[in-house]
Design a protein around this motif. Structure first.
Motif, PDB file in Angstrom:
ATOM      1  N   GLU A   1     -17.897   9.830 -10.183  1.00 18.28           N
ATOM      2  CA  GLU A   1     -17.138   8.580 -10.120  1.00 18.28           C
ATOM      3  C   GLU A   1     -18.018   7.383 -10.466  1.00 18.28           C
ATOM      4  OE1 GLU A   1     -13.932   6.097  -7.414  1.00 18.28           O
ATOM      5  OE2 GLU A   1     -14.632   8.053  -6.736  1.00 18.28           O
TER       6      GLU A   1
ATOM      7  N   PRO B   1     -10.735   5.477  -9.066  1.00 21.40           N
ATOM      8  CA  PRO B   1      -9.939   5.106  -7.888  1.00 21.40           C
ATOM      9  C   PRO B   1     -10.560   4.011  -7.024  1.00 21.40           C
ATOM     10  CG  PRO B   1      -9.948   7.482  -8.146  1.00 21.40           C
ATOM     11  CD  PRO B   1     -10.938   6.943  -9.142  1.00 21.40           C
TER      12      PRO B   1
ATOM     13  N   HIS C   1      -9.696  -0.151 -10.255  1.00 20.72           N
ATOM     14  CA  HIS C   1      -8.286  -0.236 -10.627  1.00 20.72           C
ATOM     15  C   HIS C   1      -8.182  -0.165 -12.146  1.00 20.72           C
ATOM     16  CE1 HIS C   1      -9.138  -4.324 -11.950  1.00 20.72           C
ATOM     17  NE2 HIS C   1      -9.752  -4.514 -10.790  1.00 20.72           N
TER      18      HIS C   1
ATOM     19  N   GLN D   1      -1.204   4.909 -12.781  1.00 14.21           N
ATOM     20  CA  GLN D   1      -2.608   5.152 -12.448  1.00 14.21           C
ATOM     21  C   GLN D   1      -2.961   4.635 -11.059  1.00 14.21           C
ATOM     22  OE1 GLN D   1      -4.172   3.200 -15.903  1.00 14.21           O
ATOM     23  NE2 GLN D   1      -3.795   4.940 -17.243  1.00 14.21           N
TER      24      GLN D   1
ATOM     25  N   SER E   1      -4.040   7.108  -7.853  1.00 11.90           N
ATOM     26  CA  SER E   1      -5.445   6.966  -7.432  1.00 11.90           C
ATOM     27  C   SER E   1      -5.690   7.475  -6.019  1.00 11.90           C
ATOM     28  CB  SER E   1      -5.887   5.504  -7.543  1.00 11.90           C
ATOM     29  OG  SER E   1      -5.175   4.680  -6.639  1.00 11.90           O
TER      30      SER E   1
ATOM     31  N   HIS F   1     -10.855  10.798  -7.185  1.00 11.09           N
ATOM     32  CA  HIS F   1     -11.386  10.802  -8.545  1.00 11.09           C
ATOM     33  C   HIS F   1     -11.118  12.104  -9.302  1.00 11.09           C
ATOM     34  CE1 HIS F   1     -13.979   9.945 -11.908  1.00 11.09           C
ATOM     35  NE2 HIS F   1     -14.776  10.958 -11.632  1.00 11.09           N
TER      36      HIS F   1
ATOM     37  N   CYS G   1      -6.824  12.650  -9.729  1.00 14.26           N
ATOM     38  CA  CYS G   1      -5.870  11.583 -10.049  1.00 14.26           C
ATOM     39  C   CYS G   1      -5.394  11.605 -11.498  1.00 14.26           C
ATOM     40  CB  CYS G   1      -6.453  10.219  -9.714  1.00 14.26           C
ATOM     41  SG  CYS G   1      -7.884   9.750 -10.710  1.00 14.26           S
TER      42      CYS G   1
END
Length: 594
Positions: free
Chosen positions: A71, A365, A368, A395, A399, A403, A406
């Motif tokens: 992430e 996540p 944004h 999206q 979220s 990660h 999603c």
């Protein structure tokens, strides 16, 4: 503020990327690069060669560690991509993007082994590990990861491919993007960007449309050998990768990543191609009649229909129209959508150097999404805003899955965007009392649907032919142009006159370069939304809640599971005909209007 040649337009916004990082030289960015490098090295030392031996609990801890590192790296690359998209021709921006690609590639090389070792675990052993509740929450991610088991290579080969990506496919993608961004199309005494030139093809003046179309074709033709080299190189690169990984066809890898069966995509493609005569051929024949002709030139394909006037929208008009349409369907959907405007998550102004077209970037996540558009006030730009906002809202809702879970497959990722367009179209149509403008709105929607369904399946057909021919050897530019004209002639029909320069129009389509075989997802999404909207119109109790649950599922469920609550099944051959009939019924309505 409509039906004027020029309008006093509210200023389209530019996004604020500080929610990701403070700047390209920011200490927060450098801190994340340093931290992820250390974490990735520690992760490699701790787990390399040990994954199969881990208990379910320990494997869940390893997945959590992996998710955290990935992430951070995804956030860094999101920032680099979005910064670069703001100005593809700026040397500082380009250097920063390339530097981030190289640094992230180096760091993430320490993570390559993890997925390979997970996939080396036997099904029986994995089933046993998944009994641990801490690991079972990652079951959807593990399920999708293990789909690639038959196609993965050994670790050394995967590491080499990983390391060379930045100087291979990624470099060719960058060359394409920056070439398109730097193109200046000479029209009279002016020089325009490709986005400004494409905008001319929707002008109410025939001479403007023709000038833009001819100039664009000439400019693309002058650069066709570069675009041919890029296309040939990337097609060969893909063929090499597919051959080593054992994919049976050029499109097989895309279908697998979309978690959609080959036969479902084949059924969609065949259904759309069978509908060419009833949809695109019939509509463009109808449109030619509105112009008092039997044929119209290709630059008139998206021209405003005669007598409809020129309708333009300010940015505030467009925002208001879209949000009200969303609000009418679901206050929750509209509430999420408003955030994009209030917090500057949108870059909508068209300017030199900026990436062309439109997209929604999910980032990660912990942050944004961001939306990019090139808003010029056309009715089609309002629909583009509705489309990209649908992606963005989707999206945001997905979220919550985290990660690794999603991201929605492309086939379903287009559902919320096209549904947002449909909501906006229906709202605009119902409120319009002027018959000529109602006809224009209806015709615009049909053209958008033809562009989404027929045009994209024609693009898919073009890609199939190109990649299959490329297996035999490099394709001269003229051969690629011939393939393009063949599929365009077949899909557009006898009422569209294609001129010599149109043969170069394949050159600027970014999906062919960035995401081979992506394009059928648009047709999949449009037909799916037609079926979904029919369910909505039937006023079934709880539709909105089921729809929001579908968006919130992210990548945890496949298309069969997501559509089951709506009694829809994309594997049913009749499913696609149902969706296509919706387009046909709108053309019927236009024929009745005369």
């Amino acid at each position: 503020m409509r039906n004027q040649k020029k309008i006093e337009s509210s200023t389209p916004p530019e996004w604020d990327l500080s929610d990701l990082y403070s700047g390209i030289d920011g200490q927060d960015l450098e801190a994340d690069l340093s931290a992820s490098d250390q974490l990735a090295n520690s992760f490699y030392k701790k787990y390399h060669g040990q994954v199969a031996r881990l208990s379910g609990l320990d494997l869940s801890k390893a997945v959590e560690d992996f998710e955290k590192i990935d992430e951070i790296l995804s956030k860094i690359m999101s920032y680099a991509q979005l910064s670069h998209a703001q100005n593809l021709t700026d040397p500082t921006s380009s250097k920063f993007y390339q530097t981030m690609q190289e640094r992230v590639t180096t760091i993430s090389a320490h993570l390559v082994f993890f997925g390979l070792e997970i996939n080396a675990i036997s099904d029986r052993s994995m089933k046993q590990k998944l009994k641990d509740k801490s690991l079972s929450k990652y079951e959807p991610w593990l399920r999708d990861l293990r789909l690639s088991r038959p196609h993965q290579l050994n670790e050394d080969l995967e590491r080499i491919l990983h390391d060379k990506h930045v100087s291979g496919r990624a470099a060719w993608n960058r060359l394409f993007d920056e070439t398109i961004a730097r193109l200046r199309i000479k029209i009279g005494r002016e020089e325009k960007t490709i986005e400004q030139t494409l905008n001319m093809l929707s002008d109410s003046e025939a001479r403007v449309r023709k000038a833009g179309a001819k100039a664009l074709g000439k400019s693309l033709g002058q650069n066709v050998h570069l675009f041919s080299l890029i296309t040939n190189t990337l097609a060969k690169d893909k063929e090499t990768d597919d051959r080593w990984r054992g994919y049976a066809s050029p499109q097989a890898a895309r279908n697998l990543s979309n978690r959609v069966e080959d036969e479902v995509v084949d059924a969609l493609t065949k259904a759309v191609k069978r509908s060419y005569a009833n949809l695109s051929h019939r509509y463009y024949g109808l449109k030619a009649g509105w112009f008092g002709k039997t044929k119209i030139d290709y630059w008139d394909r998206n021209a405003p229909i005669p007598g409809s006037g020129e309708t333009n929208y300010s940015w505030d008009d467009a925002k208001d129209i879209v949000l009200k349409a969303y609000e009418r369907f679901s206050p929750e959907l509209a509430h999420v959508g408003k955030t994009f405007f209030e917090k500057r998550w949108i870059d909508a102004a068209s300017r030199e150097g900026k990436a062309t077209g439109a997209f929604a970037h999910p980032t990660v996540p912990s942050a944004h999404p961001y939306l990019l558009l090139n808003f010029m006030g056309r009715p089609r730009d309002v629909m583009t805003l509705a489309h990209e906002l649908g992606h963005g809202v989707h999206q945001v809702l997905a979220s919550k899955q985290g990660h690794l879970k999603c991201n929605t497959p492309l086939t379903l990722a287009e559902t919320a965007s096209v549904f947002g367009e449909m909501l906006t179209f229906r709202s605009m149509l119902e409120k319009e009392e002027n018959l000529a403008r109602r006809k224009a709105i209806l015709a615009g929607k049909v053209e958008d649907m033809l562009n989404t369904v027929v045009r994209q399946i024609a693009f898919y057909d073009f890609e199939l032919r190109l990649h299959n021919e490329r297996i035999k050897g490099e394709l001269p530019a003229d051969k690629i142009c011939d393939l393009w004209l063949d599929v365009q002639t077949e899909s557009l029909g006898p009422a569209i006159r294609l001129h010599e320069e149109y043969k170069y129009y394949w050159c600027y389509i970014p999906h062919f370069i960035h995401s081979p075989f992506y394009v059928y997802a648009y047709a999949f999404g449009d037909c799916l939304v037609n079926a979904l909207y029919a369910r909505y119109q039937e006023a079934e109790t709880g539709f909105v809640d089921r729809y929001l649950s579908m968006l919130g599922a992210g990548g945890t469920l496949g298309h069969k599971e997501l559509l089951a609550p709506f009694n829809l099944d994309a594997s049913d051959p009749d499913f696609w005909s149902t969706g296509l009939n919706v387009v046909g019924s709108l053309i019927d309505e236009l024929e009745e209007m005369g």
